[in-house]
Write an enzyme that holds these catalytic residues in place. Structure first.
Site, PDB file in Angstrom:
ATOM      1  N   TYR A  89       0.864  -1.185   0.000  1.00  0.00           N
ATOM      2  CA  TYR A  89       0.000   0.000   0.000  1.00  0.00           C
ATOM      3  C   TYR A  89       0.897   1.230   0.000  1.00  0.00           C
ATOM      4  O   TYR A  89       1.881   1.304   0.752  1.00  0.00           O
ATOM      5  CB  TYR A  89      -0.890   0.029   1.246  1.00  0.00           C
ATOM      6  CG  TYR A  89      -1.540   1.376   1.484  1.00  0.00           C
ATOM      7  CD1 TYR A  89      -2.781   1.669   0.927  1.00  0.00           C
ATOM      8  CD2 TYR A  89      -0.913   2.364   2.231  1.00  0.00           C
ATOM      9  CE1 TYR A  89      -3.385   2.906   1.117  1.00  0.00           C
ATOM     10  CE2 TYR A  89      -1.498   3.603   2.439  1.00  0.00           C
ATOM     11  CZ  TYR A  89      -2.736   3.871   1.878  1.00  0.00           C
ATOM     12  OH  TYR A  89      -3.308   5.095   2.072  1.00  0.00           O
ATOM     13  N   GLU A 138      -4.057   7.225  -3.387  1.00  0.00           N
ATOM     14  CA  GLU A 138      -3.705   5.905  -2.862  1.00  0.00           C
ATOM     15  C   GLU A 138      -3.540   4.904  -3.996  1.00  0.00           C
ATOM     16  O   GLU A 138      -4.224   4.996  -5.029  1.00  0.00           O
ATOM     17  CB  GLU A 138      -4.805   5.368  -1.938  1.00  0.00           C
ATOM     18  CG  GLU A 138      -5.035   6.149  -0.671  1.00  0.00           C
ATOM     19  CD  GLU A 138      -6.113   5.513   0.193  1.00  0.00           C
ATOM     20  OE1 GLU A 138      -6.159   5.816   1.394  1.00  0.00           O
ATOM     21  OE2 GLU A 138      -6.912   4.726  -0.346  1.00  0.00           O
TER      22      GLU A 138
END
Length: 381
Positions: A101, A189
């Site tokens: 991530y 993101e």
């Protein structure tokens, strides 16, 4: 402004972040043709603004044309958490060995942007933050200087990313921060960043949200605005200039002020109800604006009752009451019971003016919410 995955990936790719080959499709035939051109296996992904698409059946893998046709048929037109899927992204499937991530947002507590990396990719990052906060490496950024290369490398190493791909992941994080900064992002993101067995690093998903107040200087992104709305109700609310978010409950909520509306949502939940929406009517509550707000909320088939939570500041309570009366009188039939709570300037006069043949008036917010929850339960039975 929330970009769809396919839009965000386009922005990322133009900046040099590696993404899989992909094509947007709006019909089953387009999806099957796109899959054949890209080459199997492919992922077929619903393009709606919700999380957990995979678990909800909105993402499917296809190994051949028959599976692609079946997947596209299943996904196109499906109701995914309240949104109807009208387009899918047909994307080259990535054979990965690890998921990471990376993200950039504003840390309001620290008053600075923060760049984040975690080896717990592919899952809800909010859950990771709550259950294992140490699994997310963070680097706060001085916006005057931007994200230094050493900060990107430090975040990657602190997260425990393998050395073989650490440099590429740090490069993606730096590019992501630059995009967030240059394009007035609120959130950026990639979850997950997929690592292949030959150490390729690929952005398999993309989230990019842009500050609405900065769209005047982000003309290229502003042009995408018409494509970003998944829902007819949200499109209607945008047209009327409301801050509106559709939720999955049955108690419609209208208030003047974001904090006031959020408090109402919390109380609906507290008293056993389920909010159907967030709708901030903003300053002023003349009949036309109230009428438009009610039109949006009444148009939601899930709504069984409505609660108005209005605080009179500059706008006086008696003006609000007249606006509510005039708005409701325009309806031949009021679709759902409406409860009103007024407080603040001239609230007493306003509550006396309200037409109790059209609305239920409650003195406190708690009483108003409990009434709306009870009305919704009764209508739903």
């Amino acid at each position: 402004m929330r970009l769809h995955e396919y839009q965000a990936k386009r922005v990322f790719a133009e900046a040099g972040i590696p993404v899989p080959d992909a094509t947007l499709a709006t019909t089953v035939e387009e999806a099957v043709d796109a899959a054949g051109e890209i080459g199997f296996p492919v992922a077929i992904k619903a393009q709606v603004h919700v999380g957990g698409r995979g678990k909800a059946g909105g993402i499917k893998l296809a190994e051949d044309a028959d599976e692609a046709r079946e997947a596209a048929t299943d996904i196109l037109g499906m109701d995914l958490k309240g949104y109807t899927v009208d387009r899918v992204l047909v994307e080259q499937a990535v054979d990965f060995v690890n998921e990471l991530y990376v993200g950039v947002t504003m840390d309001r507590g620290a008053g600075k942007p923060v760049a984040m990396v975690s080896t717990k990719g592919g899952v809800n990052i909010e859950e990771v933050a709550a259950e294992n906060p140490d699994a997310i490496a963070r680097e706060h950024v001085d916006p005057a200087y931007g994200l230094h290369p050493y900060q990107a490398r430090k975040a990657v190493y602190d997260a425990g990313v393998d050395r073989e791909v650490a440099g590429d992941v740090a490069s993606i994080l730096s590019t992501l921060y630059d995009l967030w900064d240059e394009k007035d992002g609120s959130d950026a993101e990639i979850n997950p960043v997929m690592i292949t067995d030959d150490d390729e690093v690929i952005a398999a998903d993309a989230v990019f949200n842009v500050d609405d107040d900065a769209l005047f200087r982000q003309s290229e992104i502003a042009q995408l605005e018409g494509e970003t709305t998944d829902d007819d109700l949200e499109a209607m609310a945008n047209e009327y200039g409301f801050d509106y978010v559709r939720l999955s409950g049955n108690v419609g909520i209208i208030g003047n002020g974001a904090g006031l509306v959020m408090t109402t949502l919390d109380l609906v939940d507290h008293y056993g109800g389920s909010p159907a929406n967030f709708l901030d009517i903003g300053g002023g509550a003349k009949a036309g604006r109230v009428r438009n707000a009610l039109e949006v909320v009444f148009a939601d088939d899930n709504v069984d009752s409505v609660v108005f939570n209005i605080f009179g500041g500059i706008t006086r309570g008696d003006e609000v009451a007249r606006g509510i009366n005039e708005a409701l009188e325009e309806f031949d039939t009021i679709p759902n019971p409406v409860t009103v709570r007024l407080a603040g300037t001239n609230s007493v006069q306003g509550m006396e003016i309200l037409n109790t043949d059209l609305v239920t008036v409650e003195e406190t917010l708690e009483e108003a919410v409990q009434r709306a929850v009870a009305d919704a339960e009764e209508v739903a039975q």
